[in-house]
Scaffold this motif. Structure first.
Motif, PDB file in Angstrom:
ATOM      1  N   GLY A   1      15.794  -0.851  15.192  1.00 51.33           N
ATOM      2  CA  GLY A   1      15.528  -2.286  15.080  1.00 51.33           C
ATOM      3  C   GLY A   1      14.101  -2.560  14.660  1.00 51.33           C
ATOM      4  O   GLY A   1      13.838  -3.410  13.807  1.00 51.33           O
ATOM      5  N   HIS A   2      13.189  -1.812  15.229  1.00 51.10           N
ATOM      6  CA  HIS A   2      11.771  -2.007  14.938  1.00 51.10           C
ATOM      7  C   HIS A   2      11.483  -1.682  13.477  1.00 51.10           C
ATOM      8  O   HIS A   2      10.763  -2.419  12.798  1.00 51.10           O
ATOM      9  CB  HIS A   2      10.934  -1.120  15.863  1.00 51.10           C
ATOM     10  CG  HIS A   2       9.492  -1.476  15.885  1.00 51.10           C
ATOM     11  ND1 HIS A   2       9.030  -2.698  16.330  1.00 51.10           N
ATOM     12  CD2 HIS A   2       8.391  -0.786  15.490  1.00 51.10           C
ATOM     13  CE1 HIS A   2       7.713  -2.740  16.220  1.00 51.10           C
ATOM     14  NE2 HIS A   2       7.302  -1.588  15.711  1.00 51.10           N
ATOM     15  N   CYS A   3      12.047  -0.585  12.987  1.00 50.95           N
ATOM     16  CA  CYS A   3      11.858  -0.199  11.577  1.00 50.95           C
ATOM     17  C   CYS A   3      12.410  -1.281  10.661  1.00 50.95           C
ATOM     18  O   CYS A   3      11.778  -1.658   9.677  1.00 50.95           O
ATOM     19  CB  CYS A   3      12.550   1.130  11.282  1.00 50.95           C
ATOM     20  SG  CYS A   3      11.698   2.538  12.007  1.00 50.95           S
TER      21      CYS A   3
ATOM     22  N   HIS B   1       2.244   1.465  11.636  1.00 54.29           N
ATOM     23  CA  HIS B   1       1.591   0.793  10.505  1.00 54.29           C
ATOM     24  C   HIS B   1       1.089   1.741   9.421  1.00 54.29           C
ATOM     25  O   HIS B   1       0.710   1.295   8.349  1.00 54.29           O
ATOM     26  CB  HIS B   1       0.462  -0.128  10.996  1.00 54.29           C
ATOM     27  CG  HIS B   1      -0.727   0.619  11.519  1.00 54.29           C
ATOM     28  ND1 HIS B   1      -0.864   0.940  12.841  1.00 54.29           N
ATOM     29  CD2 HIS B   1      -1.808   1.119  10.891  1.00 54.29           C
ATOM     30  CE1 HIS B   1      -1.996   1.613  13.017  1.00 54.29           C
ATOM     31  NE2 HIS B   1      -2.575   1.734  11.850  1.00 54.29           N
ATOM     32  N   VAL B   2       1.082   3.050   9.679  1.00 54.25           N
ATOM     33  CA  VAL B   2       0.682   3.972   8.611  1.00 54.25           C
ATOM     34  C   VAL B   2       1.910   4.525   7.883  1.00 54.25           C
ATOM     35  O   VAL B   2       1.786   5.313   6.959  1.00 54.25           O
ATOM     36  CB  VAL B   2      -0.174   5.156   9.133  1.00 54.25           C
ATOM     37  CG1 VAL B   2      -1.388   4.649   9.886  1.00 54.25           C
ATOM     38  CG2 VAL B   2       0.634   6.102  10.016  1.00 54.25           C
ATOM     39  N   LEU B   3       3.097   4.083   8.291  1.00 58.95           N
ATOM     40  CA  LEU B   3       4.329   4.625   7.710  1.00 58.95           C
ATOM     41  C   LEU B   3       5.021   3.622   6.804  1.00 58.95           C
ATOM     42  O   LEU B   3       4.990   2.416   7.029  1.00 58.95           O
ATOM     43  CB  LEU B   3       5.311   5.039   8.819  1.00 58.95           C
ATOM     44  CG  LEU B   3       4.872   6.168   9.745  1.00 58.95           C
ATOM     45  CD1 LEU B   3       5.916   6.368  10.831  1.00 58.95           C
ATOM     46  CD2 LEU B   3       4.655   7.455   8.962  1.00 58.95           C
TER      47      LEU B   3
ATOM     48  N   LYS C   1       0.860  -1.186   0.000  1.00 60.77           N
ATOM     49  CA  LYS C   1       0.000   0.000   0.000  1.00 60.77           C
ATOM     50  C   LYS C   1       0.882   1.217   0.000  1.00 60.77           C
ATOM     51  O   LYS C   1       2.000   1.171   0.486  1.00 60.77           O
ATOM     52  CB  LYS C   1      -0.846   0.015   1.276  1.00 60.77           C
ATOM     53  CG  LYS C   1      -2.093  -0.798   1.181  1.00 60.77           C
ATOM     54  CD  LYS C   1      -3.114  -0.272   2.190  1.00 60.77           C
ATOM     55  CE  LYS C   1      -4.020  -1.367   2.685  1.00 60.77           C
ATOM     56  NZ  LYS C   1      -3.863  -1.671   4.083  1.00 60.77           N
ATOM     57  N   LEU C   2       0.354   2.323  -0.520  1.00 61.00           N
ATOM     58  CA  LEU C   2       1.111   3.560  -0.407  1.00 61.00           C
ATOM     59  C   LEU C   2       0.884   4.119   0.986  1.00 61.00           C
ATOM     60  O   LEU C   2      -0.225   4.438   1.375  1.00 61.00           O
ATOM     61  CB  LEU C   2       0.672   4.587  -1.448  1.00 61.00           C
ATOM     62  CG  LEU C   2       1.440   5.899  -1.359  1.00 61.00           C
ATOM     63  CD1 LEU C   2       2.896   5.708  -1.770  1.00 61.00           C
ATOM     64  CD2 LEU C   2       0.805   6.973  -2.199  1.00 61.00           C
ATOM     65  N   LEU C   3       1.967   4.195   1.749  1.00 64.96           N
ATOM     66  CA  LEU C   3       1.864   4.729   3.101  1.00 64.96           C
ATOM     67  C   LEU C   3       2.646   6.032   3.167  1.00 64.96           C
ATOM     68  O   LEU C   3       3.312   6.413   2.226  1.00 64.96           O
ATOM     69  CB  LEU C   3       2.423   3.702   4.089  1.00 64.96           C
ATOM     70  CG  LEU C   3       1.711   2.351   4.070  1.00 64.96           C
ATOM     71  CD1 LEU C   3       2.515   1.305   4.811  1.00 64.96           C
ATOM     72  CD2 LEU C   3       0.336   2.477   4.670  1.00 64.96           C
TER      73      LEU C   3
END
Lengths: 343, 209
Positions: free
Chosen positions: A58-60, A39-41, A3-5
């Motif tokens: 780390g999360h990214c 989740h929107v990024l 999806k485009l975020l």
């Protein structure tokens, strides 16, 4: 499903980014906090002195978000990547084809075909919309040269010749680019493309938008497992993202250049937003940079019909689709690389 | 030969392969969306495993999230639940149970995966496992699966073909069909790509004056 975020651009100096649960927390130097759900990024881009906690990094990496660090003026510094890095068989095939001049020429031809056709389309659009305000004969002349380039590309050509055509197309297009700047303000005069450093306001804007484009193309290539450094049209040079530069050729004119033109022609950027240093180098101020970033993000949400797939997509996904089409071509699902032709 | 350490594949790959060899190749060769898929699958598995308690229920002892592998199939993985049921001669008989979110399917994908798990356990425990069960989320019901010769052969043959596919590293061409609609990888797969116009025709059209 892709999806485009949104991309989160952090330009405020001294900001600190950290992770709280599933959120990115941005703390400004003044201590104000803002939260953005992960989740929107799609990515986070940090300009200049922006700090980032290792847990957020780390999360990214784990969530497949691109997290990049650029200088305050937009030069690429580094990015955070997780342990998994795509498909080695695909990259090997990319290297093999990049090493083989004939195979490289096949990809390069597609890329330059996209560049030539799209540059020509931008000039034609200008002739159609502003025939009363531009030197029609001059622009028409450039279109004629680009027609010639397009004709040459209709049959297989050698890599050297493709590189020559690319250069000719770029020079021709930028030779009349000043006609496309409709603002009568002296400050937005354009005398050809100058980089490193840009010496006028238009070049300053172009350089910055190309940085944003390069960033997005690079992330798209990495996401499908291609090596953004190894190009087909662009020769290898250490530190240069050759493949990202290749793929940018299709998008520069209609996406980046037209964005810059509309910012100028609609008066959304102003002369006072730029400063000239002693050396002649031009920089834009924070507000102008924010205006450009906002316009860029907004442009990516515009819906377009992908010319090859005939599917409606947000423009920002076009980089991903092109990266995927290239990967599918290298893995032999397609008999050629179809560039993005702008209509 | 299949079980060499470097060649060993996750059990989930077999299910992907049975569903669509190209899907299997996209996930396990091309590494498409692997992260998203596996993190999602892992999370679901974990909540399930964490919520359950290992232990004894009557005469049946139950173990959850059991690591398993088979040299013969060249597969490794984790079984959701392994029940040990008392057999007629006092020895306990393993009974694997797999949890699925969906509903029972006509196609043998789930049964084959469970059968592969059973073959792993047979090899590890040196016993024969006649049957197991799949617990489906909708409806919440256990379906018994008998590991007959037919199912075992299906597992064996598909395992072999899957290992060949992985060794060659060539992603099979897409075949657009009913399955594509339910496939989460359809965007990356682009199954209709081959049916589009020829790239050369497209290029020439784009370069027209």
């Amino acid at each position: 499903m892709k999806k485009l975020l949104n991309t989160l651009y952090i330009t405020s100096q001294g900001s600190y980014l950290s992770k709280d649960g599933e959120c990115v927390v941005v703390k400004s130097a003044e201590g104000q906090k803002k939260r953005f759900p992960v989740h929107v990024l799609d990515g986070v881009v940090c300009f200049g002195n922006v700090l980032c906690s290792p847990f957020l990094m780390g999360h990214c990496a784990e969530k497949g978000l691109s997290l990049s660090f650029l200088t305050e003026r937009g030069r690429y510094l580094a990015a955070v990547h997780g342990p998994q890095s795509g498909n080695v068989l695909l990259r090997r095939e990319q290297y093999r084809q990049a090493d083989d001049p004939d195979a490289a020429a096949r990809v390069a031809r597609g890329v330059v075909a996209g560049k030539v056709a799209n540059s020509r389309a931008v000039l034609r659009r200008c002739l159609r919309d502003y025939s009363d305000r531009v030197d029609v004969e001059r622009v028409q002349g450039a279109v004629g040269v680009l027609d010639g380039c397009a004709r040459r590309l209709r049959s297989p050509v050698s890599l050297d010749e493709i590189r020559g055509l690319e250069g000719l197309a770029a020079n021709t297009y930028f030779g009349v680019f000043d006609e496309l700047v409709l603002s009568k303000e002296q400050a937005f005069g354009f005398n050809g493309r100058v980089r490193r450093p840009p010496l006028d306001n238009v070049n300053c804007l172009l350089s910055f938008v190309y940085t944003l484009l390069a960033h997005d193309v690079r992330s798209a290539l990495e996401a499908v497992g291609l090596d953004p450094q190894v190009g087909f049209l662009h020769r290898d040079r250490p530190g240069r993202p050759g493949l990202a530069l290749d793929m940018m050729e299709e998008f520069r004119s209609f996406l980046a250049d037209r964005l810059v033109l509309s910012l100028i022609n609609r008066g959304e950027v102003e002369t006072k937003g730029f400063t000239k240093k002693e050396s002649g180098a031009v920089f834009m101020d924070d507000n102008t940079r924010k205006t450009v970033l906002t316009a860029w993000q907004k442009r990516k949400t515009d819906e377009v019909t992908h010319p090859f797939l005939s599917e409606k997509i947000p423009l920002g996904l076009a980089f991903h689709v092109q990266a995927r089409l290239l990967a599918r071509y290298l893995r032999k699902d397609l008999e050629g690389y179809p560039p993005f032709f702008w209509k | 030969m299949m079980g060499e350490e470097a060649e060993i594949l996750p059990l989930s790959a077999l299910q992907h392969f049975l569903y669509c060899p190209r899907q299997c190749a996209l996930i396990h060769i091309e590494k498409v969306w692997e992260e998203n898929r596996f993190t999602a699958e892992g999370r679901i598995l974990h909540t399930r495993v964490d919520s359950g308690d290992s232990g004894k229920r009557g005469q049946v002892s139950e173990d959850r999230a059991v690591p398993i592998r088979s040299q013969r199939l060249g597969l490794y993985g984790v079984a959701d639940v392994l029940e040990m049921r008392p057999g007629p001669d006092g020895k306990s008989i393993p009974f694997p149970v797999e949890y699925k979110r969906g509903s029972p399917k006509i196609e043998p994908w789930d049964r084959a995966q469970l059968c592969a798990q059973a073959i792993c356990m047979e090899e590890m425990l040196d016993v024969e496992i006649p049957e197991g069960a799949i617990f489906y989320g909708t409806p919440r019901r256990r379906e018994k699966v008998v590991f007959n010769q037919e199912l075992r052969e299906l597992v064996q043959i598909n395992c072999q073909q899957m290992h060949e596919l992985m060794k060659n590293g060539v992603t099979p061409q897409a075949e657009y069909g009913q399955r594509c609609r339910g496939c989460s990888l359809v965007r990356a797969c682009m199954p209709k790509l081959g049916k589009k116009q020829k790239v050369e025709t497209y290029l020439l059209k784009g370069l027209q004056e």
